[in-house]
Design an enzyme around this catalytic site. Structure first.
Site, PDB file in Angstrom:
ATOM      1  N   ASP A 171       0.809  -1.123   0.143  1.00  0.00           N
ATOM      2  CA  ASP A 171       0.114  -0.040   0.096  1.00  0.00           C
ATOM      3  C   ASP A 171       0.728   1.196   0.149  1.00  0.00           C
ATOM      4  O   ASP A 171       1.850   1.181   0.537  1.00  0.00           O
ATOM      5  CB  ASP A 171      -0.973   0.107   1.153  1.00  0.00           C
ATOM      6  CG  ASP A 171      -1.900  -1.022   1.305  1.00  0.00           C
ATOM      7  OD1 ASP A 171      -1.873  -1.760   0.216  1.00  0.00           O
ATOM      8  OD2 ASP A 171      -2.817  -1.000   2.002  1.00  0.00           O
ATOM      9  N   ASP A 172       0.327   2.308  -0.638  1.00  0.00           N
ATOM     10  CA  ASP A 172       0.772   3.776  -0.307  1.00  0.00           C
ATOM     11  C   ASP A 172       1.750   4.207  -1.179  1.00  0.00           C
ATOM     12  O   ASP A 172       2.311   5.371  -1.291  1.00  0.00           O
ATOM     13  CB  ASP A 172       1.230   4.033   1.078  1.00  0.00           C
ATOM     14  CG  ASP A 172       0.171   3.817   2.177  1.00  0.00           C
ATOM     15  OD1 ASP A 172      -0.908   3.501   1.789  1.00  0.00           O
ATOM     16  OD2 ASP A 172       0.739   3.936   3.381  1.00  0.00           O
TER      17      ASP A 172
ATOM     18  N   HIS B 124       3.840  -2.244   3.150  1.00  0.00           N
ATOM     19  CA  HIS B 124       3.728  -1.028   2.474  1.00  0.00           C
ATOM     20  C   HIS B 124       4.826  -0.530   1.968  1.00  0.00           C
ATOM     21  O   HIS B 124       6.138  -0.850   2.255  1.00  0.00           O
ATOM     22  CB  HIS B 124       3.518   0.100   3.938  1.00  0.00           C
ATOM     23  CG  HIS B 124       2.103   0.148   4.573  1.00  0.00           C
ATOM     24  ND1 HIS B 124       1.867  -1.102   5.522  1.00  0.00           N
ATOM     25  CD2 HIS B 124       0.865   0.777   4.487  1.00  0.00           C
ATOM     26  CE1 HIS B 124       0.717  -0.942   5.743  1.00  0.00           C
ATOM     27  NE2 HIS B 124       0.215   0.108   5.159  1.00  0.00           N
TER      28      HIS B 124
HETATM   29 ZN   LIG Z   1      -2.438   3.276   3.120  1.00  0.00          ZN
END
Ligand SMILES: [Zn+2]
Length: 203
Positions: free
Chosen positions: A31-32, A170
Site C-alpha cells: 500500500d501507499d 507498505h
Molecule cells: Zn494506506
C-alpha cells in the site's frame, strides 16, 4: 491494532473481500506507493522469488512518479486504487470520498480498491462496491510501526500465513526498515511451504 481483523468486523462489511478462497496461492499487497527508493527494491525482490503481488497505489504518488507506476505494471503486478490522497472514509462525506477515489482512478485505471486504514463507512463501501472489488486483508504485517521490530514484522506474517491469505505490507519510506528484513524472508518462507505468491485476480 489487530494483526487479523475480527470476525464481527468482517460480517459488518459483506461487500469486502478479506481473504481469497483457500488454494496454494498467497496474495501479498503493498500500500501507499509508488515511492522512490522503495518500489524498485520491492519489484526486484519479488522478481528474485518469481513472485507476483498487488500494489494499492495512491493516485498522487502515481502521478508524481509515473516511471515507478509503469515499472510495477511492466513487471506483471496488479494495480489497486488506494484513493488519491490517502483519505480516511470515517468523517468524510460520501460524495467527497467517492470523488477522491474516482479522481485517483483517472490515473490508476483499476477495478480493485482498498480503503486507507481500512476505515470506510458501510454507505461508502456499498457505493464503491458497484464499481470496484473491495479488498482488505486477513494479515497485517504492521511494517509501518516504529514499535514493531523487523523480526516481529516477519513473525506477524509467517505465523498466520496460509493459502488464500491477503497480506499487507507498505511501499513507503516509513515501512522500509521492517520491510527490508521481512519481505525476502517472507517470500522464502512462503516458497518453503509450497505456496505461490500471486496478484489478486480472477475475482
Ligand atoms: Zn494506506
Amino acid at each position: 491494532m489487530y494483526i487479523r481483523p475480527p470476525q464481527w468486523i468482517q460480517r459488518l462489511f459483506p461487500s469486502i473481500i478479506w481473504t481469497m478462497p483457500e488454494s496454494n496461492h498467497v496474495y501479498l499487497t503493498f500500500d501507499d506507493g509508488p515511492t522512490p527508493g522503495v518500489t524498485e527494491w520491492i519489484v526486484d525482490c519479488l522478481a528474485e522469488y518469481d513472485a507476483h503481488a498487488t500494489f494499492f497505489c495512491l493516485g498522487k504518488n502515481a502521478e508524481q512518479h509515473p516511471h515507478l507506476f509503469r515499472m510495477i505494471g511492466e513487471a506483471g503486478h496488479r494495480i489497486g486504487n488506494h484513493t488519491y490522497s490517502h483519505q480516511k472514509g470515517w468523517g468524510m462525506s460520501l460524495e467527497r470520498y467517492i470523488e477522491d477515489v474516482d479522481f485517483a482512478n483517472d490515473i490508476l485505471h483499476t477495478d480493485l480498491f482498498r480503503a486507507p486504514y481500512g476505515r470506510i463507512t458501510p454507505a461508502q463501501a456499498r457505493r464503491l462496491s458497484e464499481r470496484y472489488h473491495m479488498i482488505l486483508w486477513d494479515i497485517l504485517s504492521r511494517d509501518y510501526s516504529q514499535w514493531v521490530t523487523p523480526r516481529q514484522c516477519l513473525h506477524n506474517v509467517t505465523r498466520h500465513v496460509q493459502g488464500g491469505s491477503i497480506v499487507v505490507f507498505h511501499d513507503s519510506v516509513k515501512a522500509f526498515r521492517n520491510l527490508r528484513y521481512a519481505l525476502p524472508r517472507t517470500l522464502q518462507y512462503i516458497k518453503d511451504q509450497g505456496l505461490i505468491c500471486s496478484s489478486i485476480d480472477n475475482l
